[in-house]
Design an enzyme around this catalytic site. Structure first.
Site, short mmCIF file in Angstrom:
data_model
loop_
_atom_site.label_atom_id
_atom_site.label_comp_id
_atom_site.label_asym_id
_atom_site.label_seq_id
_atom_site.Cartn_x
_atom_site.Cartn_y
_atom_site.Cartn_z
N GLY A 76 0.82 -1.21 0.00
CA GLY A 76 0.00 0.00 0.00
C GLY A 76 0.85 1.26 0.00
CB ALA A 119 1.16 3.95 -4.49
N GLY A 121 -1.74 7.17 1.05
CA GLY A 121 -2.25 7.07 2.41
C GLY A 121 -1.22 6.70 3.45
CG ASP A 155 -0.19 0.65 -3.88
OD1 ASP A 155 -1.26 0.23 -4.36
OD2 ASP A 155 -0.15 1.47 -2.93
CE1 TYR A 162 -11.53 -0.89 5.54
CE2 TYR A 162 -13.05 0.00 7.15
CZ TYR A 162 -11.78 -0.08 6.62
OH TYR A 162 -10.76 0.66 7.18
#
Length: 262
Positions: free
Chosen positions: A11, A13, A15, A35, A156
């Site tokens: 992840g 790339a 946030g 990513d 989620y």
């Protein structure tokens, strides 16, 4: 003096992953980013091929040894892919790279759950996650998605509860704690990203968000806040945290559960 370490960050790339990567690199560490695009290893962690490629390329780029793994990649959309990446992708990352961690003198691993793990979940999906049955989990996630976004949100929340529970079960085992590898998770509250920018742009939006997700300590956080915690959890300084799910949520967990954890 802290020595330079080699990290794998999924992840990477955007946030929390991007913030973590930048923090680690600023401290002089080597970071292998993973990513969908725009980083060192560009793969889709919802697929078996993507997961295998990630392990193979991380092995090659690291020379067969990494000091820490930060499994951050995830989705929050009410779609089946969220189940694939948030749970099975995270576990495939941690388990797949564990042999590389075993060669480090101070191996560490962390992943990202969520305060959403306290939200309503779907029992059938949770059972499929815990059983490790990905086809069944994806099929159930599709059923939830077909019922609309409000029901689909449980993909989620259920994936994040399942991941937190996996960390609790797995961290004390011979393969992790017994091998000297601290494994932990963080559970962020609302993080200020492009996805939430529109919601917090107005007073009405901020009020609605605060009612849904009360965060009495400083409200929503920038991505750097959970990133700082992840960096510490995967540092040499963390020698004894094992199987913890640390809520970095401005107090949401305390407001929601109070003393019920005992």
């Amino acid at each position: 003096m802290t020595t330079q370490r080699t990290y794998v960050v999924t992840g990477a790339a955007s946030g929390i992953g991007k913030a973590s990567k930048e923090l680690l690199e600023a401290a002089g560490n080597t970071v292998i980013g993973v990513d969908l695009r725009d980083t060192d290893i560009n793969v889709d962690l919802t697929t078996a091929d993507g997961r295998a490629t990630m392990v193979a390329q991380a092995t090659e780029l690291s020379g067969g040894r990494v000091d820490a793994v930060l499994a951050i990649a995830g989705l929050s959309a009410p779609i089946p892919a969220t189940a694939g990446v948030n749970y099975f992708g995270a576990i495939a990352t941690l388990e797949g790279l564990r042999p590389l961690l075993a060669k480090s003198d101070a191996p560490r691993a962390a992943t990202v759950a969520s305060m959403a793990s306290l939200h309503p979940h779907d029992d059938a999906l949770l059972e499929a996650f815990i059983a490790g049955d990905e086809p069944k989990a994806i099929a159930r996630a599709q059923e939830l998605a077909d019922l609309g976004p409000e029901v689909g949100y449980m993909i989620y929340s259920t994936s994040k509860q399942a991941l937190a529970r996996w960390v609790r079960r797995t961290a004390p085992t011979a393969e992790w704690a017994g091998a000297g590898i601290p494994l932990n998770a963080i559970a962020p509250g609302v993080i200020l990203t492009p996805m939430t920018a529109e919601l917090v742009a107005t007073e009405e939006g901020r009020k609605q968000l605060n009612e849904q997700v009360p965060m009495p300590l400083n409200g929503p956080a920038a991505a750097i806040v959970p990133a700082e915690l992840l960096v510490w959890l995967t540092s040499e300084q963390n020698s004894h945290l094992c199987g913890q799910v640390i809520f970095v949520d401005g107090g949401y967990d305390a407001v929601t559960r109070g003393e019920s954890t005992w």
